[in-house]
Scaffold this motif. Structure first.
Motif, PDB file in Angstrom:
ATOM      1  N   UNK A  84     -28.113 -36.319 -57.118  1.00 58.58           N
ATOM      2  CA  UNK A  84     -27.701 -37.302 -58.132  1.00 58.58           C
ATOM      3  C   UNK A  84     -28.537 -38.571 -58.009  1.00 58.58           C
ATOM      4  N   UNK A  85     -28.406 -39.422 -59.038  1.00 54.46           N
ATOM      5  CA  UNK A  85     -29.201 -40.653 -59.093  1.00 54.46           C
ATOM      6  C   UNK A  85     -28.325 -41.893 -59.066  1.00 54.46           C
ATOM      7  N   UNK A  86     -28.946 -42.992 -58.677  1.00 55.73           N
ATOM      8  CA  UNK A  86     -28.315 -44.297 -58.677  1.00 55.73           C
ATOM      9  C   UNK A  86     -29.349 -45.350 -59.019  1.00 55.73           C
ATOM     10  N   UNK A  87     -28.898 -46.594 -59.140  1.00 58.01           N
ATOM     11  CA  UNK A  87     -29.824 -47.681 -59.451  1.00 58.01           C
ATOM     12  C   UNK A  87     -29.565 -48.877 -58.536  1.00 58.01           C
ATOM     13  N   UNK A  88     -30.626 -49.608 -58.317  1.00 56.98           N
ATOM     14  CA  UNK A  88     -30.561 -50.898 -57.643  1.00 56.98           C
ATOM     15  C   UNK A  88     -31.180 -51.897 -58.608  1.00 56.98           C
ATOM     16  N   UNK A  89     -30.399 -52.878 -59.023  1.00 56.63           N
ATOM     17  CA  UNK A  89     -30.874 -53.901 -59.964  1.00 56.63           C
ATOM     18  C   UNK A  89     -31.358 -55.121 -59.195  1.00 56.63           C
ATOM     19  N   UNK A  90     -32.569 -55.564 -59.532  1.00 56.08           N
ATOM     20  CA  UNK A  90     -33.156 -56.764 -58.942  1.00 56.08           C
ATOM     21  C   UNK A  90     -33.197 -57.832 -60.025  1.00 56.08           C
ATOM     22  N   UNK A  91     -32.662 -59.010 -59.710  1.00 53.11           N
ATOM     23  CA  UNK A  91     -32.651 -60.130 -60.649  1.00 53.11           C
ATOM     24  C   UNK A  91     -33.508 -61.246 -60.061  1.00 53.11           C
ATOM     25  N   UNK A  92     -34.490 -61.668 -60.843  1.00 57.99           N
ATOM     26  CA  UNK A  92     -35.371 -62.764 -60.421  1.00 57.99           C
ATOM     27  C   UNK A  92     -35.070 -63.985 -61.280  1.00 57.99           C
ATOM     28  N   UNK A  93     -34.854 -65.138 -60.630  1.00 60.06           N
ATOM     29  CA  UNK A  93     -34.550 -66.407 -61.310  1.00 60.06           C
ATOM     30  C   UNK A  93     -35.758 -67.328 -61.194  1.00 60.06           C
ATOM     31  N   UNK A  94     -36.656 -67.319 -62.194  1.00 59.58           N
ATOM     32  CA  UNK A  94     -37.884 -68.105 -62.092  1.00 59.58           C
ATOM     33  C   UNK A  94     -37.661 -69.609 -62.095  1.00 59.58           C
ATOM     34  N   UNK A  95     -36.516 -70.055 -62.640  1.00 58.56           N
ATOM     35  CA  UNK A  95     -36.263 -71.495 -62.718  1.00 58.56           C
ATOM     36  C   UNK A  95     -35.865 -72.099 -61.376  1.00 58.56           C
ATOM     37  N   UNK A  96     -35.693 -71.288 -60.338  1.00 63.55           N
ATOM     38  CA  UNK A  96     -35.341 -71.805 -59.011  1.00 63.55           C
ATOM     39  C   UNK A  96     -36.565 -72.240 -58.209  1.00 63.55           C
ATOM     40  N   UNK A  97     -37.757 -71.934 -58.732  1.00 65.26           N
ATOM     41  CA  UNK A  97     -39.001 -72.281 -58.048  1.00 65.26           C
ATOM     42  C   UNK A  97     -39.970 -72.902 -59.049  1.00 65.26           C
ATOM     43  N   UNK A  98     -40.986 -73.610 -58.565  1.00 66.42           N
ATOM     44  CA  UNK A  98     -42.014 -74.111 -59.486  1.00 66.42           C
ATOM     45  C   UNK A  98     -42.794 -72.939 -60.080  1.00 66.42           C
ATOM     46  N   UNK A  99     -43.500 -73.202 -61.173  1.00 63.54           N
ATOM     47  CA  UNK A  99     -44.344 -72.169 -61.777  1.00 63.54           C
ATOM     48  C   UNK A  99     -45.324 -71.662 -60.727  1.00 63.54           C
ATOM     49  N   UNK A 100     -45.403 -70.326 -60.592  1.00 62.16           N
ATOM     50  CA  UNK A 100     -46.243 -69.747 -59.550  1.00 62.16           C
ATOM     51  C   UNK A 100     -46.426 -68.253 -59.768  1.00 62.16           C
ATOM     52  N   UNK A 101     -47.385 -67.701 -59.074  1.00 61.19           N
ATOM     53  CA  UNK A 101     -47.485 -66.250 -58.960  1.00 61.19           C
ATOM     54  C   UNK A 101     -46.505 -65.855 -57.871  1.00 61.19           C
ATOM     55  N   UNK A 102     -45.699 -64.841 -58.126  1.00 65.23           N
ATOM     56  CA  UNK A 102     -44.703 -64.455 -57.129  1.00 65.23           C
ATOM     57  C   UNK A 102     -44.837 -62.993 -56.729  1.00 65.23           C
ATOM     58  N   UNK A 103     -44.447 -62.738 -55.504  1.00 69.30           N
ATOM     59  CA  UNK A 103     -44.382 -61.390 -54.946  1.00 69.30           C
ATOM     60  C   UNK A 103     -43.184 -61.384 -54.007  1.00 69.30           C
ATOM     61  N   UNK A 104     -42.155 -60.630 -54.358  1.00 69.73           N
ATOM     62  CA  UNK A 104     -40.912 -60.619 -53.580  1.00 69.73           C
ATOM     63  C   UNK A 104     -40.611 -59.208 -53.082  1.00 69.73           C
ATOM     64  N   UNK A 105     -40.192 -59.127 -51.837  1.00 72.18           N
ATOM     65  CA  UNK A 105     -39.845 -57.842 -51.230  1.00 72.18           C
ATOM     66  C   UNK A 105     -38.332 -57.747 -51.070  1.00 72.18           C
TER      67      UNK A 105
END
Length: 127
Positions: A84-105
């Motif tokens: 069977x399958x499941x999901x993991x949802x990732x939510x990124x809030x860009x307004x919590x940091x200055x404008x930037x290139x991001x890479x999150x693990x």
């Protein structure tokens, strides 16, 4: 005596291989997502990572940790049955940091005997 030791070594090797193939096995459809350009003014963005339990026992996602308070995770605590399958949802809030290139693990901890697995998101937040 040599034959007995050889047979015992072969039995041990086969038993080790069989033991590793049993249990839960987490397999992600993909392990990374590129959001591209994200406008900070438009708020949160999210992505669902689909996974399959390719093992022989129920898979339980125990916890998932992020590298930044700008990223959060949602997942079901219910076991995912074999096949069977499941999901993991990732939510990124860009307004919590200055404008930037991001890479999150995101570290995903399950009862898969292989241990923790990592999924990533990346992109560029702009004003």
């Amino acid at each position: 005596m040599r034959r007995i030791l050889l047979v015992l070594a072969a039995v041990f090797c086969v038993a080790t291989v069989l033991a590793q193939s049993e249990g839960a096995k987490l397999s992600f459809e993909r392990e990374s997502h590129d959001f591209g350009r994200v406008l900070r003014s438009e708020g949160d963005v999210s992505v669902d990572f689909l996974f399959t339990n390719e093992g022989t026992a129920p898979l339980v996602v125990k916890k998932a940790t992020t590298t930044c308070s700008c990223t959060s995770v949602e997942f079901s605590k219910k076991p995912v049955m074999p096949g069977k399958q499941g999901t993991i949802r990732i939510i990124y809030s860009p307004n919590k940091l200055p404008a930037e290139t991001f890479h999150k693990a995101i570290k995903v901890f399950t009862n898969d005997p292989r241990g923790m697995q990592i999924i990533t998101i990346h992109g560029e937040s702009t004003d």
